[in-house]
Design a protein around this motif. Structure first.
Motif, short mmCIF file in Angstrom:
data_model
loop_
_atom_site.label_atom_id
_atom_site.label_comp_id
_atom_site.label_asym_id
_atom_site.label_seq_id
_atom_site.Cartn_x
_atom_site.Cartn_y
_atom_site.Cartn_z
N UNK A 27 -88.41 10.93 -54.49
CA UNK A 27 -89.13 10.27 -55.60
C UNK A 27 -88.27 10.30 -56.87
N UNK A 28 -87.63 11.42 -57.09
CA UNK A 28 -86.78 11.53 -58.29
C UNK A 28 -85.59 10.57 -58.21
N UNK A 29 -84.95 10.49 -57.03
CA UNK A 29 -83.82 9.57 -56.89
C UNK A 29 -84.29 8.13 -57.12
N UNK A 30 -85.50 7.82 -56.62
CA UNK A 30 -86.05 6.47 -56.82
C UNK A 30 -86.26 6.21 -58.31
N UNK A 31 -86.79 7.21 -59.02
CA UNK A 31 -87.00 7.02 -60.47
C UNK A 31 -85.67 6.82 -61.19
N UNK A 32 -84.63 7.45 -60.67
CA UNK A 32 -83.29 7.28 -61.26
C UNK A 32 -82.72 5.88 -60.99
N UNK A 33 -83.31 5.20 -60.03
CA UNK A 33 -82.81 3.85 -59.72
C UNK A 33 -82.03 3.76 -58.41
N UNK A 34 -81.96 4.87 -57.66
CA UNK A 34 -81.22 4.83 -56.39
C UNK A 34 -82.04 4.10 -55.33
N UNK A 35 -81.34 3.36 -54.46
CA UNK A 35 -82.05 2.64 -53.40
C UNK A 35 -81.71 3.18 -52.01
N UNK A 36 -80.57 3.85 -51.87
CA UNK A 36 -80.23 4.51 -50.60
C UNK A 36 -79.67 5.89 -50.91
N UNK A 37 -79.73 6.79 -49.91
CA UNK A 37 -79.21 8.14 -50.13
C UNK A 37 -78.33 8.53 -48.94
N UNK A 38 -77.18 9.13 -49.28
CA UNK A 38 -76.25 9.57 -48.24
C UNK A 38 -75.46 10.78 -48.71
N UNK A 39 -74.70 11.37 -47.79
CA UNK A 39 -74.04 12.65 -48.10
C UNK A 39 -72.53 12.57 -48.27
N UNK A 40 -71.94 11.39 -48.06
CA UNK A 40 -70.47 11.36 -48.06
C UNK A 40 -69.86 10.43 -49.11
N UNK A 41 -70.70 9.75 -49.87
CA UNK A 41 -70.17 8.75 -50.82
C UNK A 41 -69.31 9.34 -51.92
N UNK A 42 -69.59 10.59 -52.25
CA UNK A 42 -68.79 11.26 -53.28
C UNK A 42 -68.30 12.59 -52.77
N UNK A 43 -67.03 12.94 -53.07
CA UNK A 43 -66.12 12.27 -53.99
C UNK A 43 -65.27 11.17 -53.38
N UNK A 44 -65.57 10.74 -52.15
CA UNK A 44 -64.70 9.76 -51.50
C UNK A 44 -64.42 8.54 -52.38
N UNK A 45 -65.50 8.01 -52.98
CA UNK A 45 -65.37 6.77 -53.75
C UNK A 45 -64.47 6.97 -54.98
#
Ligand code: HPA
Length: 247
Positions: free
Chosen positions: A171-189
């Protein structure tokens, strides 16, 4: 040359005509796996399995710096990263592909920069637009050509894992504006950005995030495995098309 970083469910690319494998040494230690060089649609490609070929390296233990360094050193100019995600936004169904245009980093405790002091100048990379728009658009165009439906844009929340989230965290991530959640996007990006390598993510929705849809009470691990297999066939087709279109 284009690199594909394969995540869960994509430890090898069946469409890749393999020419050679190479274990690359880096100042940051060992990459997750040997780099596999070959061709798809007549174009040079290198493949790296983010979690190792046996899928044994959890997201928080991936040596992201070694992986990115090894790719850069091998002549990679662009990276297409494949990553499984949980859906936060109601518009996503399990099995959907999302090409995020933004991210929010909730990870901590990871080696997240090449600019780590020492005798080097302080560097702050621009990260306003974390994904390389041109590469992202190539994926969108390839998806249109092949008829593979993709969501053009999305906000990727990068979390540490390996545990999944609580419903309140989602719910908090949604309030922040996130639409998907994953574990590897950072720091890779950001590491790709620091090395000046173009980077885009093909996110594969493998479950509704905690507390949403059919994950209202719990996330079923068994169903994730089945989704991964079918969705990765689409991902392979999409990657083939991106390479066919490469000028
Ligand atoms: N949360 C975090 N990472 C994930 C998920 C999730 O629900 N699904 C796949 N990777």
């Amino acid at each position: 040359m284009l690199a594909i970083i394969g995540g869960s469910g994509l430890t090898r690319l069946s469409t890749l005509a393999v020419a050679r494998r190479e274990v690359v040494r880096t100042p940051y230690g060992e990459p997750s796996s040997a780099l596999v060089f070959g061709q798809i649609a007549g174009r040079d490609v290198v493949f790296l399995a983010r979690h190792g070929y046996g899928h044994t390296i959890p997201p928080h233990r991936v040596n992201y710096r070694a992986n990115l360094w090894a790719l850069k050193k091998s002549g990679v100019a662009s990276i297409l990263a494949v990553a499984s995600v949980g859906a936060i936004a109601a518009e996503y169904e399990v099995g959907d592909l999302v090409l995020p245009h933004q991210l929010i980093d909730y990870t901590s405790g990871r080696e997240n920069t090449f600019f780590d002091g020492g005798d080097r100048q302080v560097v702050h990379v621009d990260f306003t637009r974390p994904y390389t728009e041109q590469l992202r658009e190539r994926c969108v165009a390839a998806a249109r050509l092949t008829g593979i439906p993709v969501h053009d844009g999305g906000v990727y929340a990068a979390v540490c894992g390996p545990r999944l989230e609580t419903a309140a965290e989602i719910d908090r991530l949604a309030r922040d504006g996130a639409t998907v959640v994953g574990m590897t996007g950072m720091p890779e990006t950001v590491l790709a950005r620091e090395l000046g390598v173009a980077y885009a993510t093909i996110a594969v929705v493998v479950n509704h995030a905690a507390g949403r849809g059919d994950s209202a009470l719990a996330i079923s691990m068994e169903s994730i495995v089945g989704v991964l297999e079918t969705a990765m066939d689409e991902v392979r087709l999409l990657i083939d098309q991106v390479l066919k279109e490469a000028s």
